[in-house]
Scaffold this active site. Structure first.
Site, PDB file in Angstrom:
ATOM      1  CB  THR A  89      11.952 -19.473  14.873  1.00  0.00           C
ATOM      2  OG1 THR A  89      13.028 -19.992  14.135  1.00  0.00           O
ATOM      3  CG2 THR A  89      11.260 -18.356  14.166  1.00  0.00           C
ATOM      4  NE  ARG A 113      19.712 -21.669   7.295  1.00  0.00           N
ATOM      5  CZ  ARG A 113      18.721 -21.612   8.168  1.00  0.00           C
ATOM      6  NH1 ARG A 113      18.558 -20.555   8.934  1.00  0.00           N
ATOM      7  NH2 ARG A 113      17.886 -22.625   8.290  1.00  0.00           N
ATOM      8  CG  ASP A 141      11.533 -21.318   8.491  1.00  0.00           C
ATOM      9  OD1 ASP A 141      12.651 -21.327   9.038  1.00  0.00           O
ATOM     10  OD2 ASP A 141      10.464 -21.413   9.135  1.00  0.00           O
ATOM     11  N   GLY A 197      14.686 -24.575   8.998  1.00  0.00           N
ATOM     12  CA  GLY A 197      14.076 -23.740   7.972  1.00  0.00           C
ATOM     13  C   GLY A 197      14.111 -24.341   6.582  1.00  0.00           C
TER      14      GLY A 197
HETATM   15  N1  GLY Z   1      13.516 -21.616  11.621  1.00  0.00           N
HETATM   16  C1  GLY Z   1      14.657 -20.857  11.736  1.00  0.00           C
HETATM   17  C2  GLY Z   1      15.653 -21.090  10.681  1.00  0.00           C
HETATM   18  O1  GLY Z   1      15.737 -22.177  10.134  1.00  0.00           O
HETATM   19  O2  GLY Z   1      16.377 -20.186  10.378  1.00  0.00           O
END
Ligand code: GLY
Length: 340
Positions: free
Chosen positions: A195, A223, A226, A249
């Site tokens: 990310t 799915r 975060d 996340g």
């Molecule tokens: N931090 C990215 C995710 O878990 O989707």
């Protein structure tokens, strides 16, 4: 008076205290801190503007810095900054070229938050490269804060965004290879990139943030991580500071990591200590912490920054004082430490 004591206890100087000592009401002060330009002297003391982003993303921070340097808003800067990574097909964790879910579909999660505390997000958005811009449109053009899936895509198309196939040849080939075994071992890249989260403070001292991702590689269909969830992947409080996350996340969500960091800064912790505490919360609750990565970055109203992760190899890019620099983060898990 009560307000002033609170801010002083939080160890904040500068903008917040200046407003409080003028005897303003909370609402007046909030308006002041959100809107008022800082003086030139303060701008220099704080080394404004400042951009900080997760990972080694010099082109993204450069884009944001150019915008800030022209005197534009932190909101504009973070949007256009992360768009650089969304458009980069070689970056397989964000935007076009992202690793798909286990069904071969690229889905994006993205959010943006401004200095007034407004927030917009899209979850599981398909076929639109610039998810962050759709998130901004949700924030500015709808009465809602989150749109998901088909509805988010419909809104994006109605708003003039172009429909595109986000699955590049490279990502398709890797997915086909993955399908041979179809092992459900979600990939979280602990060495390189995940990310992109970006925080910026503009010349007026106002903060904004953005966070955007294609999420966990080969995730279950539907799915959501975060990154687009307020308080988890991103949180901005223009009186205190801002934080954003990268990595697994699920763990960030369970500890509401970015909100936690901002609240710890409110209580007087530096951005660095606040990031470290947020990582500790995850580690303490999770015996499996050696097998996944989470990294945080943060900035406070003094322009101080912090960054910390579970594993080695997390880094952030900071553009300030005209210098664009990738900085390796300190981290929690040190295998040589017998206590761990
Ligand atoms: N931090 C990215 C995710 O878990 O989707």
């Amino acid at each position: 008076m009560k307000r002033r004591k609170f801010i002083q206890r939080a160890g904040l100087s500068g903008i917040g205290i200046a407003a409080a000592s003028a005897g303003m009401s909370c609402a007046e002060q909030s308006k002041k801190t959100n809107d008022a330009p800082v003086s030139e002297a303060k701008e220099q003391a704080l080394n404004l503007p400042i951009v900080i982003a997760t990972w080694n993303v010099p082109k993204a921070t450069e884009k944001a810095w150019e915008i800030l340097n022209k005197g534009k808003s932190a909101l504009e800067a973070v949007e256009q900054g992360v768009m650089v990574e969304e458009a980069d097909e070689k970056n397989q964790t964000v935007g076009k070229g992202g690793i798909p879910d286990r069904d071969g579909i690229v889905t994006l999660d993205s959010c943006i938050m401004n200095s007034n505390g407004d927030y917009g997000a899209v979850l599981a958005l398909e076929n639109i490269t610039h998810a962050v811009s759709v998130a901004r449109k949700v924030m500015e053009d709808t009465p809602h804060v989150v749109l998901a899936g088909e509805g988010a895509k419909k809104f994006a198309l109605e708003s003039g965004f172009m429909e595109e196939d986000l699955l590049t040849d490279d990502s398709r080939k890797q997915w086909e290879k993955w399908k041979l075994k179809s092992e459900y071992k979600p990939i979280i890249n602990i060495e390189n990139h995940d990310t992109i989260g970006m925080l910026a403070m503009d010349k007026s001292g106002n903060l904004s943030g953005a966070c955007t991702t294609s999420g966990m590689g080969y995730k279950m269909r539907g799915r959501v991580g975060d990154s687009a969830i307020i308080g988890a992947g991103l949180f901005v409080d223009n009186e205190i500071g801002a934080a954003t996350a990268t990595g697994l996340g699920e763990e960030v969500l369970k500890t509401v990591g970015s909100f936690l960091i901002v609240e710890l800064m409110r209580q007087g912790l530096s951005p660095q200590k606040a990031c470290e505490e947020a990582i500790l919360r995850i580690v303490k609750k999770n015996r499996d912490f050696k097998n996944f990565q989470v990294g945080y970055i943060a900035i406070n109203k003094k322009g101080e920054t912090g960054y910390y992760s579970i594993q080695e190899w997390f880094s952030c890019t900071i553009y300030k004082n005209g210098v664009n620099k990738n900085i390796k983060s300190d981290y929690y898990y040190k295998p040589s430490d017998p206590e761990q």
